[in-house]
Design a protein around this motif. Sequence first.
Motif, PDB file in Angstrom:
ATOM      1  N   VAL A 138       3.124 -23.193   9.246  1.00 16.94           N
ATOM      2  CA  VAL A 138       2.772 -23.656  10.591  1.00 16.94           C
ATOM      3  C   VAL A 138       2.076 -22.546  11.371  1.00 16.94           C
ATOM      4  CG1 VAL A 138       3.700 -24.411  12.818  1.00 16.94           C
ATOM      5  CG2 VAL A 138       4.579 -25.405  10.684  1.00 16.94           C
ATOM      6  N   LEU A 139       2.656 -21.355  11.329  1.00 17.95           N
ATOM      7  CA  LEU A 139       2.092 -20.223  12.056  1.00 17.95           C
ATOM      8  C   LEU A 139       0.728 -19.824  11.482  1.00 17.95           C
ATOM      9  CD1 LEU A 139       5.296 -18.038  12.556  1.00 17.95           C
ATOM     10  CD2 LEU A 139       4.125 -19.467  14.253  1.00 17.95           C
ATOM     11  N   TYR A 140       0.601 -19.926  10.166  1.00 18.09           N
ATOM     12  CA  TYR A 140      -0.675 -19.579   9.535  1.00 18.09           C
ATOM     13  C   TYR A 140      -1.780 -20.545   9.954  1.00 18.09           C
ATOM     14  CZ  TYR A 140      -4.107 -18.747   5.819  1.00 18.09           C
ATOM     15  OH  TYR A 140      -5.255 -18.485   5.128  1.00 18.09           O
ATOM     16  N   LEU A 141      -1.472 -21.830  10.003  1.00 16.03           N
ATOM     17  CA  LEU A 141      -2.460 -22.809  10.447  1.00 16.03           C
ATOM     18  C   LEU A 141      -2.859 -22.580  11.908  1.00 16.03           C
ATOM     19  CD1 LEU A 141      -1.136 -26.102   8.801  1.00 16.03           C
ATOM     20  CD2 LEU A 141      -3.177 -24.812   8.162  1.00 16.03           C
ATOM     21  N   LEU A 142      -1.865 -22.263  12.738  1.00 19.97           N
ATOM     22  CA  LEU A 142      -2.166 -21.975  14.142  1.00 19.97           C
ATOM     23  C   LEU A 142      -3.035 -20.721  14.268  1.00 19.97           C
ATOM     24  CD1 LEU A 142       1.270 -22.753  15.837  1.00 19.97           C
ATOM     25  CD2 LEU A 142      -0.856 -24.063  16.046  1.00 19.97           C
ATOM     26  N   TRP A 143      -2.744 -19.733  13.432  1.00 18.35           N
ATOM     27  CA  TRP A 143      -3.549 -18.511  13.465  1.00 18.35           C
ATOM     28  C   TRP A 143      -4.984 -18.799  13.041  1.00 18.35           C
ATOM     29  CZ3 TRP A 143      -5.965 -15.703   9.478  1.00 18.35           C
ATOM     30  CH2 TRP A 143      -6.472 -14.452   9.871  1.00 18.35           C
ATOM     31  N   LEU A 144      -5.166 -19.620  12.004  1.00 18.85           N
ATOM     32  CA  LEU A 144      -6.512 -19.987  11.575  1.00 18.85           C
ATOM     33  C   LEU A 144      -7.256 -20.743  12.676  1.00 18.85           C
ATOM     34  CD1 LEU A 144      -6.082 -21.155   7.863  1.00 18.85           C
ATOM     35  CD2 LEU A 144      -7.058 -19.001   8.693  1.00 18.85           C
ATOM     36  N   ALA A 183     -19.913 -25.408  18.668  1.00 20.04           N
ATOM     37  CA  ALA A 183     -19.177 -26.602  19.086  1.00 20.04           C
ATOM     38  C   ALA A 183     -18.385 -27.196  17.926  1.00 20.04           C
ATOM     39  CB  ALA A 183     -20.151 -27.637  19.653  1.00 20.04           C
ATOM     40  N   MET A 184     -19.003 -27.260  16.744  1.00 26.56           N
ATOM     41  CA  MET A 184     -18.320 -27.812  15.574  1.00 26.56           C
ATOM     42  C   MET A 184     -17.096 -26.980  15.219  1.00 26.56           C
ATOM     43  SD  MET A 184     -19.747 -28.342  11.668  1.00 26.56           S
ATOM     44  CE  MET A 184     -19.855 -26.558  11.397  1.00 26.56           C
ATOM     45  N   ARG A 185     -17.239 -25.667  15.267  1.00 24.57           N
ATOM     46  CA  ARG A 185     -16.127 -24.796  14.887  1.00 24.57           C
ATOM     47  C   ARG A 185     -14.965 -24.934  15.858  1.00 24.57           C
ATOM     48  NH1 ARG A 185     -16.719 -18.811  12.353  1.00 24.57           N
ATOM     49  NH2 ARG A 185     -14.514 -18.407  12.002  1.00 24.57           N
ATOM     50  N   ARG A 186     -15.249 -25.084  17.132  1.00 25.19           N
ATOM     51  CA  ARG A 186     -14.172 -25.194  18.112  1.00 25.19           C
ATOM     52  C   ARG A 186     -13.468 -26.540  18.029  1.00 25.19           C
ATOM     53  NH1 ARG A 186     -16.507 -21.730  23.335  1.00 25.19           N
ATOM     54  NH2 ARG A 186     -15.943 -19.707  22.406  1.00 25.19           N
ATOM     55  N   VAL A 187     -14.207 -27.593  17.789  1.00 23.31           N
ATOM     56  CA  VAL A 187     -13.580 -28.907  17.607  1.00 23.31           C
ATOM     57  C   VAL A 187     -12.656 -28.891  16.387  1.00 23.31           C
ATOM     58  CG1 VAL A 187     -14.013 -31.314  16.971  1.00 23.31           C
ATOM     59  CG2 VAL A 187     -15.374 -30.235  18.769  1.00 23.31           C
ATOM     60  N   LEU A 188     -13.118 -28.315  15.291  1.00 25.10           N
ATOM     61  CA  LEU A 188     -12.312 -28.235  14.082  1.00 25.10           C
ATOM     62  C   LEU A 188     -11.080 -27.351  14.286  1.00 25.10           C
ATOM     63  CD1 LEU A 188     -15.141 -27.901  11.411  1.00 25.10           C
ATOM     64  CD2 LEU A 188     -13.745 -29.918  11.900  1.00 25.10           C
ATOM     65  N   SER A 189     -11.218 -26.319  15.097  1.00 29.33           N
ATOM     66  CA  SER A 189     -10.089 -25.432  15.374  1.00 29.33           C
ATOM     67  C   SER A 189      -8.997 -26.175  16.135  1.00 29.33           C
ATOM     68  CB  SER A 189     -10.558 -24.217  16.174  1.00 29.33           C
ATOM     69  OG  SER A 189     -11.453 -23.420  15.420  1.00 29.33           O
ATOM     70  N   VAL A 190      -9.386 -26.995  17.083  1.00 27.63           N
ATOM     71  CA  VAL A 190      -8.412 -27.783  17.847  1.00 27.63           C
ATOM     72  C   VAL A 190      -7.708 -28.775  16.926  1.00 27.63           C
ATOM     73  CG1 VAL A 190      -8.140 -29.516  19.669  1.00 27.63           C
ATOM     74  CG2 VAL A 190      -9.599 -27.520  20.053  1.00 27.63           C
ATOM     75  N   LEU A 191      -8.467 -29.452  16.077  1.00 28.70           N
ATOM     76  CA  LEU A 191      -7.868 -30.401  15.139  1.00 28.70           C
ATOM     77  C   LEU A 191      -6.895 -29.705  14.196  1.00 28.70           C
ATOM     78  CD1 LEU A 191     -10.975 -32.601  14.206  1.00 28.70           C
ATOM     79  CD2 LEU A 191      -9.034 -33.235  15.646  1.00 28.70           C
ATOM     80  N   LEU A 192      -7.238 -28.502  13.751  1.00 30.93           N
ATOM     81  CA  LEU A 192      -6.368 -27.759  12.857  1.00 30.93           C
ATOM     82  C   LEU A 192      -5.063 -27.373  13.551  1.00 30.93           C
ATOM     83  CD1 LEU A 192      -6.289 -26.726   9.973  1.00 30.93           C
ATOM     84  CD2 LEU A 192      -7.285 -24.568  10.772  1.00 30.93           C
ATOM     85  N   TRP A 203      -6.733 -20.453  15.918  1.00 31.74           N
ATOM     86  CA  TRP A 203      -7.091 -19.474  16.947  1.00 31.74           C
ATOM     87  C   TRP A 203      -8.264 -18.611  16.498  1.00 31.74           C
ATOM     88  CZ3 TRP A 203      -7.822 -17.771  21.461  1.00 31.74           C
ATOM     89  CH2 TRP A 203      -7.972 -16.399  21.722  1.00 31.74           C
ATOM     90  N   GLU A 204      -8.238 -18.182  15.243  1.00 33.72           N
ATOM     91  CA  GLU A 204      -9.319 -17.349  14.715  1.00 33.72           C
ATOM     92  C   GLU A 204     -10.642 -18.105  14.751  1.00 33.72           C
ATOM     93  OE1 GLU A 204      -9.527 -16.603  10.430  1.00 33.72           O
ATOM     94  OE2 GLU A 204      -9.610 -14.460  10.906  1.00 33.72           O
ATOM     95  N   GLY A 205     -10.608 -19.407  14.375  1.00 41.05           N
ATOM     96  CA  GLY A 205     -11.818 -20.206  14.398  1.00 41.05           C
ATOM     97  C   GLY A 205     -12.382 -20.368  15.799  1.00 41.05           C
ATOM     98  N   TRP A 206     -11.485 -20.566  16.786  1.00 36.17           N
ATOM     99  CA  TRP A 206     -11.926 -20.703  18.180  1.00 36.17           C
ATOM    100  C   TRP A 206     -12.475 -19.386  18.705  1.00 36.17           C
ATOM    101  CZ3 TRP A 206     -11.945 -24.881  21.595  1.00 36.17           C
ATOM    102  CH2 TRP A 206     -12.205 -24.551  22.932  1.00 36.17           C
ATOM    103  N   ARG A 207     -11.747 -18.299  18.427  1.00 38.50           N
ATOM    104  CA  ARG A 207     -12.114 -16.986  18.945  1.00 38.50           C
ATOM    105  C   ARG A 207     -13.445 -16.504  18.382  1.00 38.50           C
ATOM    106  NH1 ARG A 207      -8.681 -12.471  16.406  1.00 38.50           N
ATOM    107  NH2 ARG A 207     -10.144 -13.045  14.750  1.00 38.50           N
ATOM    108  N   ASP A 208     -13.686 -16.767  17.101  1.00 38.85           N
ATOM    109  CA  ASP A 208     -14.867 -16.231  16.437  1.00 38.85           C
ATOM    110  C   ASP A 208     -16.021 -17.225  16.383  1.00 38.85           C
ATOM    111  OD1 ASP A 208     -13.325 -13.996  16.000  1.00 38.85           O
ATOM    112  OD2 ASP A 208     -12.807 -14.538  13.945  1.00 38.85           O
ATOM    113  N   ALA A 209     -15.954 -18.273  17.202  1.00 38.22           N
ATOM    114  CA  ALA A 209     -16.986 -19.316  17.136  1.00 38.22           C
ATOM    115  C   ALA A 209     -18.374 -18.794  17.467  1.00 38.22           C
ATOM    116  CB  ALA A 209     -16.632 -20.467  18.085  1.00 38.22           C
ATOM    117  N   ASP A 210     -18.446 -17.732  18.276  1.00 32.74           N
ATOM    118  CA  ASP A 210     -19.747 -17.209  18.688  1.00 32.74           C
ATOM    119  C   ASP A 210     -20.299 -16.148  17.741  1.00 32.74           C
ATOM    120  OD1 ASP A 210     -20.051 -18.734  21.026  1.00 32.74           O
ATOM    121  OD2 ASP A 210     -18.657 -17.431  22.084  1.00 32.74           O
ATOM    122  N   GLU A 211     -19.481 -15.722  16.757  1.00 32.75           N
ATOM    123  CA  GLU A 211     -19.923 -14.648  15.884  1.00 32.75           C
ATOM    124  C   GLU A 211     -20.883 -15.155  14.819  1.00 32.75           C
ATOM    125  OE1 GLU A 211     -16.712 -12.514  14.218  1.00 32.75           O
ATOM    126  OE2 GLU A 211     -15.922 -11.823  16.150  1.00 32.75           O
ATOM    127  N   ALA A 212     -21.794 -14.317  14.431  1.00 32.94           N
ATOM    128  CA  ALA A 212     -22.741 -14.667  13.381  1.00 32.94           C
ATOM    129  C   ALA A 212     -22.053 -14.661  12.031  1.00 32.94           C
ATOM    130  CB  ALA A 212     -23.907 -13.672  13.374  1.00 32.94           C
TER     131      ALA A 212
END
Length: 215
Positions: free
Chosen positions: A90-96, A193-202, A98-107
């Motif tokens: 559970v914690l690992y999925l939440l971390w992923l 936008a795609m990465r943040r939507v997927l992060s919320v779903l995760l 958060w990581e996906g949301w946080r790093d959405a702007d990175e190349a």
Amino acid sequence: MDLIATIFGDLQPSLLGSFVLASVLMEITPGPNMAYLAILALSDGRGAGYAAVAGVATGLLVVGLTAALGVGAAVSASPLAYQTLRWGGVLYLLWLAWEGWRDADEASEHAAQGSSLGRFFGRGLITNLLNPKAFAFYIAVLPGFLALDRPVVPQAIGLSLLFVAIATTIHLGIVTLASASRRLLSDQRRRRAMRRVLSVLLAFVALWLAVRTAA
């Protein structure tokens, strides 16, 4: 056929559906494999991309079957091990998420390119054999989808094979899409936008898992 029926017959349908959803979300969320395969297909073509996909799939299969046997044995022997792995997942999925949301702007970054199909295959294989995230998925996430009232080792093997099949299908799609659509993958706003939507779903999948598997 009997072996296949034994492995997949032990999977609980309600948990199976959520496992498929979690696997799909994790695989389509941009990460090292996705970025590498997309850029490889754009620069070296579908052949190189498909060779790398084969290597990635082989690595995931080796790691998955090895981890599944160990996880199945641990869960069978100790309810405490199950709860520890469950909450770790559970914690690992939440971390992923958060990581996906946080790093959405990175190349996106990608690995250095090889010079032959065999080398592309080898790079994909080695990358996943040494990828701690691959081990983390099998060890931390997968146990949360096991039904304790059924033999857990066949379930663990079945879920591992299913995950490899899902991941490989998505990776093939990434290579095909990348080679056909440069514009789609180069749009930074669409990718963010795609990465943040997927992060919320995760994140929702992680919370659902915590509730669904509560004792």
